[in-house]
Design an enzyme around this catalytic site. Sequence first.
Site, PDB file in Angstrom:
ATOM      1  N   CYS A 226       0.783  -1.230   0.000  1.00 26.43           N
ATOM      2  CA  CYS A 226       0.000   0.000   0.000  1.00 26.43           C
ATOM      3  C   CYS A 226       0.821   1.290   0.000  1.00 26.43           C
ATOM      4  O   CYS A 226       0.520   2.197  -0.796  1.00 26.43           O
ATOM      5  CB  CYS A 226      -1.045   0.003   1.099  1.00 26.43           C
ATOM      6  SG  CYS A 226      -0.727  -1.078   2.482  1.00 26.43           S
TER       7      CYS A 226
ATOM      8  N   ARG B  57       7.195 -10.681   5.937  1.00 26.14           N
ATOM      9  CA  ARG B  57       6.726 -10.355   7.279  1.00 26.14           C
ATOM     10  C   ARG B  57       7.452 -11.266   8.251  1.00 26.14           C
ATOM     11  O   ARG B  57       7.456 -12.476   8.056  1.00 26.14           O
ATOM     12  CB  ARG B  57       5.214 -10.583   7.406  1.00 26.14           C
ATOM     13  CG  ARG B  57       4.423  -9.675   6.487  1.00 26.14           C
ATOM     14  CD  ARG B  57       2.940  -9.882   6.635  1.00 26.14           C
ATOM     15  NE  ARG B  57       2.240  -9.075   5.626  1.00 26.14           N
ATOM     16  CZ  ARG B  57       0.933  -9.067   5.433  1.00 26.14           C
ATOM     17  NH1 ARG B  57       0.163  -9.816   6.201  1.00 26.14           N
ATOM     18  NH2 ARG B  57       0.397  -8.317   4.491  1.00 26.14           N
TER      19      ARG B  57
ATOM     20  N   GLN C 140       1.004 -11.765  -2.833  1.00 28.60           N
ATOM     21  CA  GLN C 140      -0.451 -11.671  -2.824  1.00 28.60           C
ATOM     22  C   GLN C 140      -0.955 -11.247  -4.187  1.00 28.60           C
ATOM     23  O   GLN C 140      -0.231 -10.605  -4.938  1.00 28.60           O
ATOM     24  CB  GLN C 140      -0.919 -10.608  -1.826  1.00 28.60           C
ATOM     25  CG  GLN C 140      -0.761 -11.020  -0.384  1.00 28.60           C
ATOM     26  CD  GLN C 140      -1.363  -9.989   0.548  1.00 28.60           C
ATOM     27  OE1 GLN C 140      -1.273  -8.786   0.295  1.00 28.60           O
ATOM     28  NE2 GLN C 140      -1.978 -10.450   1.608  1.00 28.60           N
TER      29      GLN C 140
ATOM     30  N   ASP D 262      -2.512  -8.758  -4.777  1.00 27.96           N
ATOM     31  CA  ASP D 262      -2.823  -7.551  -4.021  1.00 27.96           C
ATOM     32  C   ASP D 262      -3.289  -6.438  -4.956  1.00 27.96           C
ATOM     33  O   ASP D 262      -2.830  -6.349  -6.093  1.00 27.96           O
ATOM     34  CB  ASP D 262      -1.532  -7.111  -3.313  1.00 27.96           C
ATOM     35  CG  ASP D 262      -1.790  -6.100  -2.224  1.00 27.96           C
ATOM     36  OD1 ASP D 262      -2.940  -6.024  -1.752  1.00 27.96           O
ATOM     37  OD2 ASP D 262      -0.844  -5.394  -1.854  1.00 27.96           O
TER      38      ASP D 262
ATOM     39  N   HIS E 273      -4.877  -2.122  -4.784  1.00 24.90           N
ATOM     40  CA  HIS E 273      -5.415  -0.968  -4.074  1.00 24.90           C
ATOM     41  C   HIS E 273      -6.247  -0.149  -5.034  1.00 24.90           C
ATOM     42  O   HIS E 273      -5.805   0.142  -6.137  1.00 24.90           O
ATOM     43  CB  HIS E 273      -4.280  -0.147  -3.459  1.00 24.90           C
ATOM     44  CG  HIS E 273      -3.563  -0.919  -2.396  1.00 24.90           C
ATOM     45  ND1 HIS E 273      -2.422  -1.650  -2.663  1.00 24.90           N
ATOM     46  CD2 HIS E 273      -3.872  -1.141  -1.099  1.00 24.90           C
ATOM     47  CE1 HIS E 273      -2.050  -2.262  -1.551  1.00 24.90           C
ATOM     48  NE2 HIS E 273      -2.903  -1.989  -0.598  1.00 24.90           N
TER      49      HIS E 273
ATOM     50  N   LYS F 289     -13.621  -3.942   7.521  1.00 22.40           N
ATOM     51  CA  LYS F 289     -13.222  -4.822   6.433  1.00 22.40           C
ATOM     52  C   LYS F 289     -14.226  -5.937   6.223  1.00 22.40           C
ATOM     53  O   LYS F 289     -14.992  -6.289   7.118  1.00 22.40           O
ATOM     54  CB  LYS F 289     -11.851  -5.424   6.725  1.00 22.40           C
ATOM     55  CG  LYS F 289     -11.804  -6.274   7.978  1.00 22.40           C
ATOM     56  CD  LYS F 289     -10.434  -6.926   8.175  1.00 22.40           C
ATOM     57  CE  LYS F 289     -10.434  -7.776   9.429  1.00 22.40           C
ATOM     58  NZ  LYS F 289      -9.189  -8.526   9.622  1.00 22.40           N
TER      59      LYS F 289
ATOM     60  N   HIS G 138      -8.090  -1.604   0.165  1.00 22.67           N
ATOM     61  CA  HIS G 138      -7.085  -2.662   0.051  1.00 22.67           C
ATOM     62  C   HIS G 138      -7.868  -3.931  -0.228  1.00 22.67           C
ATOM     63  O   HIS G 138      -8.837  -4.209   0.484  1.00 22.67           O
ATOM     64  CB  HIS G 138      -6.354  -2.908   1.367  1.00 22.67           C
ATOM     65  CG  HIS G 138      -5.779  -1.691   2.001  1.00 22.67           C
ATOM     66  ND1 HIS G 138      -4.432  -1.462   2.084  1.00 22.67           N
ATOM     67  CD2 HIS G 138      -6.360  -0.634   2.608  1.00 22.67           C
ATOM     68  CE1 HIS G 138      -4.212  -0.327   2.723  1.00 22.67           C
ATOM     69  NE2 HIS G 138      -5.361   0.194   3.050  1.00 22.67           N
TER      70      HIS G 138
END
Length: 633
Positions: free
Chosen positions: A329, A358, A376, A378, A380, A459, A505
């Site tokens: 992000c 992580r 991911q 992923d 945005h 979320k 996200h």
Amino acid sequence: MAILQFDVNGEQVSREAGVRARDLVRLPPQTLAVWVNGQTLDVDRPLTEGGQLQFLTFADSAGRHVFRHSSAHLLAQAVKRLWPEAKLGTGPALEDGFYYDIWLPEPLTEADLPRIEAAMRDIVRENLAIERLELSREEALALFHDRGESFKEEIIARIPDDAVISAYRQGEFVDLCSGPHLPETGLIGALRLTQVSGAYWRGNEKNPMMTRIYGTSFPDQESLERYLAQIEEAKLRDHRKLGAQLDLFTFREEAPGFVFWHAKGHAVYRTLEEFSRRLQARHGYQEVATPWVYRVGLWERSGHWDHYRDNLFLIDRDDELQGLKPMNCPGHCLLFKGATRSYRDLPWRLAEYSPLSRYERSGALHGLMRVRGFHQDDAHLFVRPDQIREEMFGVLDLVDIVYRTFEMPYEVVLSTRPDDYMGELALWERAEQELEEVLRARGLKYQINPKDGAFYGPKLDVYAVDSLGRRWQCATAQLDFQLPEKFELEYVDQDGLAKRPVMIHRAILGSIERFLGILVEHYKGAFPPWLAPVQVRILPITDKQLDYARHIERLLSERGVRVEVDERNQKIGYKIREAQLAKVPEMLVVGGRDQDNQTVSLRSREDGDRGAIALTQYVSQVVDRIRMPGFTD
RNA sequence: GCUCACGUAGCUCAGCAGGUAGAGCACGUCCUUGGUAAGGACGAGGUCACCGGUUCAAUCCCGGUCGUGAGCUCCA
């Protein structure tokens, strides 16, 4: 004395208040407890109100719960017989078993379990009556103090003033418990203690470590054995085991928490990623690739430094800290800021598949499901406030397409404002309302998880249900009003004024590594043809057909089929067995006859021998069967 | 990170009570050329996770480290 009316399975019965359920009618065999007006009670509990009444057996989930809860008491009693100085913590029923947390003067190992089981069976044989006691706070404290149960005293201190304090007695054993319980210990026909591990008292790592003993129990031996066989079955599906067997991936101690993708596993991985990539491209996403190491200032600005520092991989060079990205992000925010954005540019959908790191605590690592390095699907979405609704709709479209492709039903959970939230309350309330509206408008059933949202916004989490009925959290869509503030993101609106966008996200597969682990277990390693690491294996009968086999391999390979030839000098039965164990969806047996007639003998993983088919025909067919679902090429 | 258990050949595992290791599969060579779930013979392969201690002697006993498993905790 008041007279109470009962409806017992349609039969009307009236009795004086205080009557016990077991005295109302003849107790059906294997009765574990009763259900009266929505409450589960002991069969010996004096009834104070009438109404609908049902007898619960092991077939009822509430009945099973009582059964397992009493089993936990049985366990505790057995442990106290063997270790009188043991102190009891808590011992609840679980979905398919129970555990009890007990403080013991010495560590326990699984070798001790049979001994405890034997003591439990003794108590079953003694068929002790289980009796409910109601106590005043003083009586309860005195009782458990005298018995040396300091943890129970602690629990009593936390029971609210107006609550009834109860305990259950069986033989020499008494446990603080609200119940209900079985009428006697003899009902627990079969039991097995399964494992032992540590657990903190009250789940807090500052508290003492208790020994947690897990077990399960059933009314009869046969059901227990059926259950244990099921557990064995699930173990055979373990993605870590299948991953090694099928040559998909391994882990090595040189890089804990990171995956070594073998060629076969990587083929599946790439196919999965490509599926996501094509789907997102079709839905208006642009794919980008941003840096994976940032100066720590970025993480300070994004808030990760305050909230996520323990999970950052840090690099200390030239007296400056830098951090590997755990998420994309902030990078995407920098991209957004890189140019003046117009309201016409929104929604701006950025997708990225790059590596994320992580630092998970060592005890949290688990195969592909919990790793330190992953990717991911992923994205945005930078949107105007009035676009939230439509964009969330679009995200749920993607979720639906993806989970239907893998034949996994799914459930949605809305998580709302946690206690440590940031930002304005009004924004939160508005956002939560918007999400509920979208869910309702789509007609999706959903649950609400209060206070489980991220600190920056509410979320939606999607739980996929696999072929064993287990739920996995994969997709997530999180509204974020915070990050645009922190990065001072702006777009020029229709009226010429600078406005702040909202970020969403979202991930559909979530971690691709983890999703692949779920798929391995879901399919038991037998991937559908489009995902299979090897889609076709050619099995020559003798080495005289090797050239023909290689010719077929080339034909298929040119059309994008993942194909290989088993060139080993082995009999056909051997090669078939190996291909079958490798879960290759299609096998082509080619012998002299096939070579002469330009055919292949097809064997399918599921259906076995399918007979001979012309080579040209096979080639055009198989291309259809391995096509990525939802795409025409 | 915490508690407990575990770590022997690429894989699955054996190794009685301290005396420097063994099987099956996989792998290599040879024989076999076999039509739908394991053909045969021979062979190579191990610093018994790593470091230290006890002992005449350690894969085995003790301590530490690393990794793995189960659970706890954590998981914006």
